[in-house]
Design a protein around this motif. Structure first.
Motif, PDB file in Angstrom:
ATOM      1  N   GLU A  55       0.844  -1.195   0.000  1.00 56.22           N
ATOM      2  CA  GLU A  55       0.000   0.000   0.000  1.00 56.22           C
ATOM      3  C   GLU A  55       0.878   1.244   0.000  1.00 56.22           C
ATOM      4  OE1 GLU A  55      -2.533   2.024   3.518  1.00 56.22           O
ATOM      5  OE2 GLU A  55      -3.219   0.012   2.967  1.00 56.22           O
ATOM      6  N   TRP A  56       0.478   2.231  -0.766  1.00 51.66           N
ATOM      7  CA  TRP A  56       1.153   3.532  -0.765  1.00 51.66           C
ATOM      8  C   TRP A  56       0.219   4.507  -0.060  1.00 51.66           C
ATOM      9  CZ3 TRP A  56       5.521   4.703  -4.337  1.00 51.66           C
ATOM     10  CH2 TRP A  56       5.997   6.013  -4.178  1.00 51.66           C
ATOM     11  N   LYS A  57       0.619   4.955   1.134  1.00 51.23           N
ATOM     12  CA  LYS A  57      -0.208   5.882   1.910  1.00 51.23           C
ATOM     13  C   LYS A  57       0.017   7.295   1.375  1.00 51.23           C
ATOM     14  CE  LYS A  57      -1.925   5.488   5.717  1.00 51.23           C
ATOM     15  NZ  LYS A  57      -3.351   5.513   6.157  1.00 51.23           N
ATOM     16  N   LEU A  58      -0.943   7.770   0.588  1.00 52.89           N
ATOM     17  CA  LEU A  58      -0.837   9.093  -0.018  1.00 52.89           C
ATOM     18  C   LEU A  58      -1.586  10.113   0.832  1.00 52.89           C
ATOM     19  CD1 LEU A  58      -0.007  10.895  -2.445  1.00 52.89           C
ATOM     20  CD2 LEU A  58      -2.197  10.279  -3.490  1.00 52.89           C
ATOM     21  N   TYR A  59      -0.872  11.147   1.286  1.00 52.85           N
ATOM     22  CA  TYR A  59      -1.478  12.215   2.081  1.00 52.85           C
ATOM     23  C   TYR A  59      -1.724  13.429   1.194  1.00 52.85           C
ATOM     24  CZ  TYR A  59      -0.465   9.448   6.218  1.00 52.85           C
ATOM     25  OH  TYR A  59      -0.439   8.441   7.159  1.00 52.85           O
ATOM     26  N   ALA A  60      -2.694  14.245   1.587  1.00 57.38           N
ATOM     27  CA  ALA A  60      -3.149  15.341   0.730  1.00 57.38           C
ATOM     28  C   ALA A  60      -2.030  16.320   0.398  1.00 57.38           C
ATOM     29  CB  ALA A  60      -4.305  16.078   1.414  1.00 57.38           C
ATOM     30  N   TYR A  61      -1.041  16.450   1.267  1.00 54.07           N
ATOM     31  CA  TYR A  61       0.020  17.429   1.047  1.00 54.07           C
ATOM     32  C   TYR A  61       1.245  16.838   0.346  1.00 54.07           C
ATOM     33  CZ  TYR A  61       1.803  15.308   5.395  1.00 54.07           C
ATOM     34  OH  TYR A  61       2.245  14.428   6.348  1.00 54.07           O
ATOM     35  N   ASP A  62       1.210  15.548  -0.014  1.00 51.31           N
ATOM     36  CA  ASP A  62       2.355  14.924  -0.670  1.00 51.31           C
ATOM     37  C   ASP A  62       2.541  15.490  -2.081  1.00 51.31           C
ATOM     38  OD1 ASP A  62       2.891  13.391   1.544  1.00 51.31           O
ATOM     39  OD2 ASP A  62       1.947  11.570   0.764  1.00 51.31           O
ATOM     40  N   LEU A  79      -6.294  16.921  10.638  1.00 51.67           N
ATOM     41  CA  LEU A  79      -4.995  17.436  10.210  1.00 51.67           C
ATOM     42  C   LEU A  79      -4.881  17.465   8.693  1.00 51.67           C
ATOM     43  CD1 LEU A  79      -2.268  15.817  12.510  1.00 51.67           C
ATOM     44  CD2 LEU A  79      -3.315  18.078  12.691  1.00 51.67           C
ATOM     45  N   THR A  80      -5.285  16.373   8.060  1.00 50.38           N
ATOM     46  CA  THR A  80      -5.182  16.227   6.618  1.00 50.38           C
ATOM     47  C   THR A  80      -6.010  15.019   6.219  1.00 50.38           C
ATOM     48  OG1 THR A  80      -3.593  16.009   4.766  1.00 50.38           O
ATOM     49  CG2 THR A  80      -3.101  14.776   6.782  1.00 50.38           C
ATOM     50  N   THR A  81      -5.952  14.632   4.964  1.00 53.74           N
ATOM     51  CA  THR A  81      -6.606  13.398   4.527  1.00 53.74           C
ATOM     52  C   THR A  81      -5.556  12.449   3.972  1.00 53.74           C
ATOM     53  OG1 THR A  81      -7.061  14.305   2.318  1.00 53.74           O
ATOM     54  CG2 THR A  81      -8.787  14.544   4.004  1.00 53.74           C
ATOM     55  N   THR A  82      -5.903  11.172   3.966  1.00 53.41           N
ATOM     56  CA  THR A  82      -5.003  10.165   3.409  1.00 53.41           C
ATOM     57  C   THR A  82      -5.819   9.167   2.594  1.00 53.41           C
ATOM     58  OG1 THR A  82      -3.339   8.483   3.922  1.00 53.41           O
ATOM     59  CG2 THR A  82      -5.120   8.758   5.512  1.00 53.41           C
ATOM     60  N   THR A  83      -5.242   8.733   1.500  1.00 53.85           N
ATOM     61  CA  THR A  83      -5.881   7.740   0.637  1.00 53.85           C
ATOM     62  C   THR A  83      -4.934   6.566   0.463  1.00 53.85           C
ATOM     63  OG1 THR A  83      -7.062   9.468  -0.580  1.00 53.85           O
ATOM     64  CG2 THR A  83      -6.925   7.297  -1.612  1.00 53.85           C
ATOM     65  N   PRO A  84      -5.345   5.364   0.825  1.00 52.45           N
ATOM     66  CA  PRO A  84      -4.499   4.191   0.584  1.00 52.45           C
ATOM     67  C   PRO A  84      -4.586   3.786  -0.891  1.00 52.45           C
ATOM     68  CG  PRO A  84      -6.137   3.803   2.340  1.00 52.45           C
ATOM     69  CD  PRO A  84      -6.560   5.016   1.576  1.00 52.45           C
ATOM     70  N   TYR A  85      -3.450   3.703  -1.541  1.00 51.48           N
ATOM     71  CA  TYR A  85      -3.371   3.167  -2.898  1.00 51.48           C
ATOM     72  C   TYR A  85      -2.746   1.782  -2.805  1.00 51.48           C
ATOM     73  CZ  TYR A  85      -4.680   7.504  -5.253  1.00 51.48           C
ATOM     74  OH  TYR A  85      -5.372   8.594  -5.721  1.00 51.48           O
ATOM     75  N   VAL A  86      -3.496   0.772  -3.234  1.00 48.06           N
ATOM     76  CA  VAL A  86      -3.094  -0.619  -3.036  1.00 48.06           C
ATOM     77  C   VAL A  86      -2.595  -1.216  -4.351  1.00 48.06           C
ATOM     78  CG1 VAL A  86      -3.887  -2.915  -2.359  1.00 48.06           C
ATOM     79  CG2 VAL A  86      -4.728  -0.882  -1.143  1.00 48.06           C
ATOM     80  N   PRO A 124     -11.117   4.052  -0.114  1.00 45.36           N
ATOM     81  CA  PRO A 124     -11.787   5.278   0.340  1.00 45.36           C
ATOM     82  C   PRO A 124     -10.867   6.198   1.135  1.00 45.36           C
ATOM     83  CG  PRO A 124     -13.226   3.396   0.659  1.00 45.36           C
ATOM     84  CD  PRO A 124     -11.905   2.839   0.236  1.00 45.36           C
ATOM     85  N   GLU A 125     -11.024   7.477   0.884  1.00 43.40           N
ATOM     86  CA  GLU A 125     -10.240   8.489   1.590  1.00 43.40           C
ATOM     87  C   GLU A 125     -10.600   8.502   3.077  1.00 43.40           C
ATOM     88  OE1 GLU A 125      -9.486  12.761   0.038  1.00 43.40           O
ATOM     89  OE2 GLU A 125     -11.109  12.966   1.507  1.00 43.40           O
ATOM     90  N   GLU A 126      -9.591   8.712   3.917  1.00 44.40           N
ATOM     91  CA  GLU A 126      -9.796   8.824   5.357  1.00 44.40           C
ATOM     92  C   GLU A 126      -9.256  10.168   5.841  1.00 44.40           C
ATOM     93  OE1 GLU A 126      -9.357   4.195   6.770  1.00 44.40           O
ATOM     94  OE2 GLU A 126      -7.534   5.291   6.252  1.00 44.40           O
ATOM     95  N   THR A 127      -9.768  10.618   6.985  1.00 44.56           N
ATOM     96  CA  THR A 127      -9.325  11.874   7.571  1.00 44.56           C
ATOM     97  C   THR A 127      -8.403  11.583   8.738  1.00 44.56           C
ATOM     98  OG1 THR A 127     -11.415  12.937   6.975  1.00 44.56           O
ATOM     99  CG2 THR A 127     -10.058  14.035   8.623  1.00 44.56           C
ATOM    100  N   VAL A 128      -7.202  12.157   8.689  1.00 51.87           N
ATOM    101  CA  VAL A 128      -6.264  12.011   9.798  1.00 51.87           C
ATOM    102  C   VAL A 128      -6.687  12.996  10.888  1.00 51.87           C
ATOM    103  CG1 VAL A 128      -3.859  12.133  10.541  1.00 51.87           C
ATOM    104  CG2 VAL A 128      -4.418  11.381   8.207  1.00 51.87           C
TER     105      VAL A 128
END
Length: 268
Positions: A75-82, A248-255, A100-104
């Protein structure tokens, strides 16, 4: 709580400087990527990246080769600010599938309610062995509607080899498990992570999830952690906001699943 200050702390401690956090896991920094490699059945993936448009595709391909050579999905944990800003599109083009996008969300444990108020007839019980883990997995699968066989193996290994890194709790109505949650203690950081919290449908709306947040806040404070962190779904985010958590931000797991990515047309 200063959001920008806490986000910088989270990024540094939990992503850039993340430590080996499980039995047999290896964390390494390769170029602009920090990745975690563990056994099959455990979590494998990229936890942090600092890439440029000119280097991103090569870095993505390198991670696919690395995990593919070990026969591991990851999985590549992609955060909104990356960066770069189109990193998500590049991952899609490389064969990753977004979840699905999650909120940190983060809260200072000193600001959280710590009264563990449960409905009549419901009690909390610590999980210390395989029987309790099996009950947690049973709740997880019913609450979230997804198989959790890999999670079971991960939790059993963690209990056996690194028991101080985790605390797991069941909420029981009589002998029936109705909610399951865990807190993971990240050594050398200010953060403890909340995971699970799945409640069976007939028991939702009775304050059990809130009680387990308070219970885990007490556990984290006792270990010296200042913040609780959650990757929150849309379902849990409103509850956490009412308790005092901030986004803080959002994160989307890319599998990336090797078996689901078509081979190149010229592959033999």
């Amino acid at each position: 709580m200063d959001r920008d200050e806490v986000l910088e702390l989270f990024d540094r401690q939990m992503r850039r400087m993340t430590c080996t956090d499980g039995p047999g896991a290896r964390v390494e920094r390769v170029g602009g990527v920090v990745r975690r490699t563990a056994a099959d059945g455990d979590w494998n993936g990229v936890v942090w990246s600092a890439l440029e448009a000119a280097t991103a595709d090569a870095a993505i391909a390198e991670q696919v080769r690395h995990f593919g050579g070990l026969g591991l999905d990851f999985e590549w944990k992609l955060y909104a600010y990356d960066r770069p800003g189109d990193l998500g599109a590049r991952l899609l083009a490389a064969g990753f599938t977004p979840e699905p996008e999650e909120t940190v969300m983060v809260a200072d444990v000193r600001d959280l309610p710590t009264d563990v108020e449960l409905p009549n007839g419901v009690r909390l019980e610590a999980v210390t062995g395989p029987t309790g883990v099996d009950l947690m997995i049973e709740v997880h699968e019913q609450a979230f509607g997804a198989s959790a066989g890999r999670l079971r193996e991960q939790l059993l290994a963690q209990l056996a080899e690194a028991p101080d890194s985790i605390a797991m709790t069941l909420a029981l109505a009589g002998d029936q498990p109705v909610c399951a949650a865990r807190v993971e203690f990240n050594p050398g950081t200010d953060f403890a992570g909340l995971w699970g919290g799945g409640t069976l449908a007939p028991w939702r709306g009775r304050g059990i999830y809130r009680a387990l947040v308070a219970h885990r806040a007490l556990q984290a404070a006792a270990r010296g952690h200042r913040f609780l962190q959650v990757d929150a779904s849309d379902q849990s985010r409103p509850i956490l906001q009412r308790l005092g958590f901030r986004a803080l931000t959002t994160t989307t797991p890319y599998v990336y699943e090797h078996s689901s990515v078509p081979a190149p047309a010229n592959a033999s």
